[in-house]
Write a protein that holds these residues in place. Structure first.
Motif, PDB file in Angstrom:
ATOM      1  N   GLN A 197      -5.183  -1.431  -0.930  1.00  0.00           N
ATOM      2  CA  GLN A 197      -5.546  -0.779   0.448  1.00  0.00           C
ATOM      3  C   GLN A 197      -4.788  -1.434   1.426  1.00  0.00           C
ATOM      4  N   GLU A 253      -2.158   0.123   4.001  1.00  0.00           N
ATOM      5  CA  GLU A 253      -2.290   0.288   5.309  1.00  0.00           C
ATOM      6  C   GLU A 253      -1.296  -0.089   6.074  1.00  0.00           C
ATOM      7  N   PRO A 285      -8.608   5.813  -3.098  1.00  0.00           N
ATOM      8  CA  PRO A 285      -8.775   5.077  -1.804  1.00  0.00           C
ATOM      9  C   PRO A 285      -8.208   5.988  -0.528  1.00  0.00           C
TER      10      PRO A 285
END
Length: 407
Positions: free
Chosen positions: A105, A109, A346
């Motif tokens: 993640q 990001e 996710p």
């Protein structure tokens, strides 16, 4: 009642009727047989799906618990779809799963969504340039399949030249045919090259950001995590594009807005996640101990397949999910298309997939405003997989237009 074979033409031609029939015969949890007479349970009840995905202690995603491992041949075609105690984001549990999830993640990001949109627009234009002057095209092979993998290749760090091989390998994996094992091995080889390349020449991409994460991971863990997110991201996004375009070309609720409203693309994409979700069945969860679920006795080590489409169409829930007079659910996102619970897709990955798919469809409609289906809707066929639901072909016709020089 006998178990239901999880193969056959009805899963491809009319899965809605198939789910209705097996729900009537077995209820929301169905005994099924995978290829080779391998037993499993298929969860198609909305409440039962919520229960299974929301209880990782009783139903963890730990294939090492499976009681059928001694009965499987080494070349079992669905093996790549199941996995086995691999140290990756997809096949770990508890703290180890969270460790992988945090790393993946964090890497996603760091990717600029503006860059993802730019890549999507540029690559969509380039693909459309190849056929826009002909007045006809087969959208699945010419657009829906190549676009997501070409965008993801750049986002993840692959060279553009790996796109065709990735499309071939992951299509074979999804269909679970005789070439699935060889495709899985070749796919792993491409990932190995990627990890080695990014160790030596890091860039602004997911693979480099994963390697740059402060937690320690082995190259094998990077490889397995990259295999998981590449396959999951590509296969579902490609079918999301194809299924959404099909819906907009065949459903009267969208016909009037093909030449105009942007909202129609968003509505069609969300409707597909309810009615025609790319991931029909997801493997899986495994019972940590004996349990009862909807009146069925689940033995310790039994595998539960997540029937995401079956749960979405559960009549106990389906009737109350529509949010507009025409039955569309444009503001309702309570579907299971991205699974649910600790092991759901996710959020950064969902956001990226939606951006790629929506941008691609918008560019397609902008470039070819009078696009129309070139064959009768009932002649369209689906890929031979009960797990994923995507079109084999989607022939279209349109007024020829000049290329714009997309790359």
């Amino acid at each position: 009642m006998p178990a239901v074979p999880l193969l056959g033409p009805r899963f491809h031609t009319d899965p809605g009727a198939m789910y209705r029939d097996i729900r009537r015969e077995h209820g929301p949890v169905v005994p099924v047989l995978l290829p080779g007479e391998v037993p499993a349970w298929l969860v198609i009840g909305y409440r039962e799906m919520y229960q299974v995905t929301g209880d990782p202690a009783l139903f963890p995603r730990d294939p090492g618990l499976w009681n059928q491992w001694p009965n499987l041949p080494e070349d079992w075609p669905l093996l790549p779809m199941i996995g086995n105690r691999q140290p990756s984001i997809y096949y770990t549990v508890g703290e180890e799963h969270q460790r992988h999830l945090d790393m993946v993640q964090a890497a996603m990001e760091r990717i600029s969504l503006m860059e993802v949109r730019r890549h999507s627009e540029q690559l969509a234009d380039g693909l459309i340039d190849r056929f826009c002057s002909t007045g006809q095209a087969e959208i699945i092979s010419a657009f829906a399949k190549p676009l997501p993998i070409l965008v993801l290749a750049r986002v993840l760090g692959f060279p553009d030249t790996d796109g065709p091989a990735l499309i071939k390998d992951m299509g074979a994996l999804a269909d679970g045919g005789d070439d699935a094992i060889v495709a899985h091995q070749h796919f792993g080889g491409l990932i190995n090259k990627l990890v080695a390349s990014k160790r030596e020449f890091p860039g602004a991409d997911v693979a480099s950001y994963m390697i740059d994460h402060p937690a320690h991971f082995t190259d094998e863990e990077y490889r397995l995590d990259l295999m998981a997110i590449t396959a999951a991201g590509y296969l579902t996004t490609a079918d999301w594009v194809g299924n959404s375009v099909r819906l907009m070309l065949t459903d009267d609720r969208f016909a009037a807005s093909l030449t105009g409203g942007r909202n129609s693309v968003h509505e069609a994409m969300n409707e597909v996640l309810w009615e025609d979700t790319p991931t029909q069945i997801l493997a899986g969860r495994w019972a940590a101990r004996d349990a009862w679920l909807a009146g069925q006795h689940i033995g310790a080590g039994d595998m539960l397949l997540l029937g995401l489409q079956g749960a979405n169409s559960d009549p106990e829930t389906h009737a109350v999910t529509a949010t507009s007079h025409d039955g569309l659910r444009s503001g309702n996102f309570a579907h299971f298309a991205f699974s649910h619970g600790e092991f759901q897709c996710p959020f950064p990955a969902r956001e990226m997939a939606e951006l790629i798919a929506r941008t691609g469809i918008e560019v397609l409609l902008d470039r070819l405003p009078d696009i129309d289906l070139a064959v009768a809707p009932q002649t369209l066929t689906r890929r031979p997989s009960p797990f994923l639901r995507g079109l084999n072909v989607l022939p279209v016709q349109f007024s020829p237009t000049p290329a714009v020089g997309g790359r």
